[in-house]
Scaffold this active site. Structure first.
Site, PDB file in Angstrom:
ATOM      1  N   ASP A  71     101.232  87.036  -3.593  1.00  0.00           N
ATOM      2  CA  ASP A  71     101.748  85.912  -2.553  1.00  0.00           C
ATOM      3  C   ASP A  71     102.824  84.776  -3.326  1.00  0.00           C
ATOM      4  O   ASP A  71     103.410  84.154  -2.587  1.00  0.00           O
ATOM      5  CB  ASP A  71     100.726  85.010  -2.136  1.00  0.00           C
ATOM      6  N   ASN A  91      97.509  86.345  -6.165  1.00  0.00           N
ATOM      7  CA  ASN A  91      97.480  87.298  -5.043  1.00  0.00           C
ATOM      8  C   ASN A  91      95.876  86.903  -4.562  1.00  0.00           C
ATOM      9  O   ASN A  91      95.036  86.110  -4.931  1.00  0.00           O
ATOM     10  CB  ASN A  91      97.420  88.523  -5.446  1.00  0.00           C
ATOM     11  N   LYS A  92      95.452  87.753  -3.574  1.00  0.00           N
ATOM     12  CA  LYS A  92      94.250  87.379  -2.745  1.00  0.00           C
ATOM     13  C   LYS A  92      93.139  87.259  -4.020  1.00  0.00           C
ATOM     14  O   LYS A  92      92.997  88.152  -4.731  1.00  0.00           O
ATOM     15  CB  LYS A  92      93.843  88.691  -1.964  1.00  0.00           C
ATOM     16  N   ARG A 111      99.620  87.399   9.029  1.00  0.00           N
ATOM     17  CA  ARG A 111      99.254  87.125   7.566  1.00  0.00           C
ATOM     18  C   ARG A 111     100.033  88.192   6.457  1.00  0.00           C
ATOM     19  O   ARG A 111     100.742  89.093   6.880  1.00  0.00           O
ATOM     20  CB  ARG A 111      97.576  87.321   7.306  1.00  0.00           C
ATOM     21  N   GLY A 112      99.800  87.816   5.398  1.00  0.00           N
ATOM     22  CA  GLY A 112     100.556  88.617   4.425  1.00  0.00           C
ATOM     23  C   GLY A 112     101.831  87.800   4.159  1.00  0.00           C
ATOM     24  O   GLY A 112     102.533  87.367   5.001  1.00  0.00           O
TER      25      GLY A 112
END
Ligand code: MRU
Length: 365
Positions: free
Chosen positions: A243, A253-254, A53-54
């Site tokens: 992201d 992003n998250k 992930r990432g």
């Protein structure tokens, strides 16, 4: 970075077995499990299930997936099928598509017989480039931390806050948001990092594990604590990952990153985003309107995984049985809330001009 004294990348090619090895991140921080990825379907599952992930790591993994595809069926159709399978795994991080497009563009002009070797070399190159990009992000981000440290009494730590895991295991090595932290620590600057838990997948636990392994002082905090800490002058600098960043500097992003940016803005705390250039989507201008946000399973919200008292890893339900759960996995922070973007070429304003000045070659395409 190091795990128990041994240097690891988050993925590597095992030449003896001709297979990609990954760290299965579903078990971190409690268990360090390494596993091979052996089939194309396995590559897709590894990304969907967040074994890897990432954003940058997803991209590098997909490149190795294309290398496997080129080995099994190097025809145009075979490569296109692999592209389609891997591209459908996760919708938000642009690095996935960036890596897949780069592979397809490099391989299809080649004679079919040459594609397998070229694809593997390209995957290695993408992984190596990611390491170098992140090392440079760290060098540029270090200047921000050094500047804050220079204005503090000697020995007083620079207090950072980060959200999610934009660490070395979210990339091939170094991390994006963590690279300046590692380099500042190695330069002898005292740090303390507030690490957001990042429900529902608790990537903050991964960040805490990383920082702890590197000897960086940190506290694991609830997702709602950051605003309070900023109001009370406990945060000097926020650095997060991304992201997908639009050509105008909006940052996806998250989930929860946007709230941290709002709190930082309200409290005059600098809010920087560590941005490797493959994470820029030059085709998109308005992040809120145009970036697809991944909607993940309800079970990630209704249940949590953790270490049980008997030392085993278990899962428990936290929401009432039958309660509907919502799980948008990312949000967009508009560029007006971003103090600056830390890229491999330097730090720029979160704006079309700022990005174009650093990346004229990419912006013009
Ligand atoms: O859902 P994840 O864990 O893949 O999300 C990761 C993030 O949001 C990171 O902050 C982002 O990819 C930057 S990683 C260098």
């Amino acid at each position: 970075m190091k795990v128990n004294g041994t240097h690891y990348r988050s993925l590597w090619w095992d030449n003896d077995q001709s297979v990609l090895m990954i760290i299965d991140q579903r078990w971190l921080p409690h268990e360090f499990r390494i596993q091979p990825v052996e089939t194309l379907e396995d590559y897709a599952a590894a990304i969907v299930e967040m074994r890897v992930r990432g954003a940058p790591l997803i991209g590098a993994t997909a490149a190795y997936g294309m290398a496997l595809a080129a080995q099994k069926d190097p025809s145009d159709e075979g490569l296109q099928q692999a592209w389609t399978l891997l591209n459908a795994t996760r919708p938000t991080a642009i690095n996935l598509r960036w890596a897949l497009d780069r592979c397809l563009a490099a391989l299809t002009p080649l004679p079919v017989a040459d594609r397998a070797a070229a694809a593997l070399q390209l995957a290695h190159d993408i992984a190596d480039e990611d390491v170098e990009i992140n090392r440079r992000i760290g060098e540029h981000g270090l200047t921000l931390i050094r500047d804050i440290a220079s204005r503090k009494p000697a020995g007083e730590p620079v207090r950072l806050l980060t959200h999610c895991n934009a660490g070395w295991i979210a990339t091939v090595d170094w991390g994006t948001a963590t690279s300046p932290m590692y380099q500042a620590h190695d330069a002898g600057i005292p740090l303390h990092v507030w690490v957001d838990e990042t429900r529902p997948r608790n990537q903050g636990a991964l960040t805490s594990w990383e920082l702890g392994s590197h000897g960086i002082a940190h506290s694991y905090i609830t997702d709602n604590a950051g605003g309070h800490l900023m109001q009370h002058g406990q945060v000097d600098l926020v650095i997060t990952g991304t992201d997908r960043t639009t050509r105008c500097g909006d940052v996806c992003n998250k989930i929860g990153t946007y709230l941290k940016a709002l709190a930082a803005h309200d409290n005059g705390v600098p809010f920087y985003v560590a941005l490797p250039s493959p994470t820029i989507d030059w085709t998109v201008s308005d992040g809120v309107a145009e970036i697809p946000i991944e909607d993940r399973a309800e079970r990630e919200v209704s249940h949590v995984q953790g270490l049980l008292d008997d030392g085993t890893i278990g899962v428990t339900q936290v929401s009432p049985t039958g309660t509907a759960c919502g799980n948008p996995a990312f949000d967009v922070t508009p560029s007006r809330l971003v103090t600056g973007l830390i890229t491999e070429r330097g730090i720029c304003a979160a704006s079309e001009d700022g990005l174009a000045q650093l990346f004229p070659d990419l912006a013009a395409r």
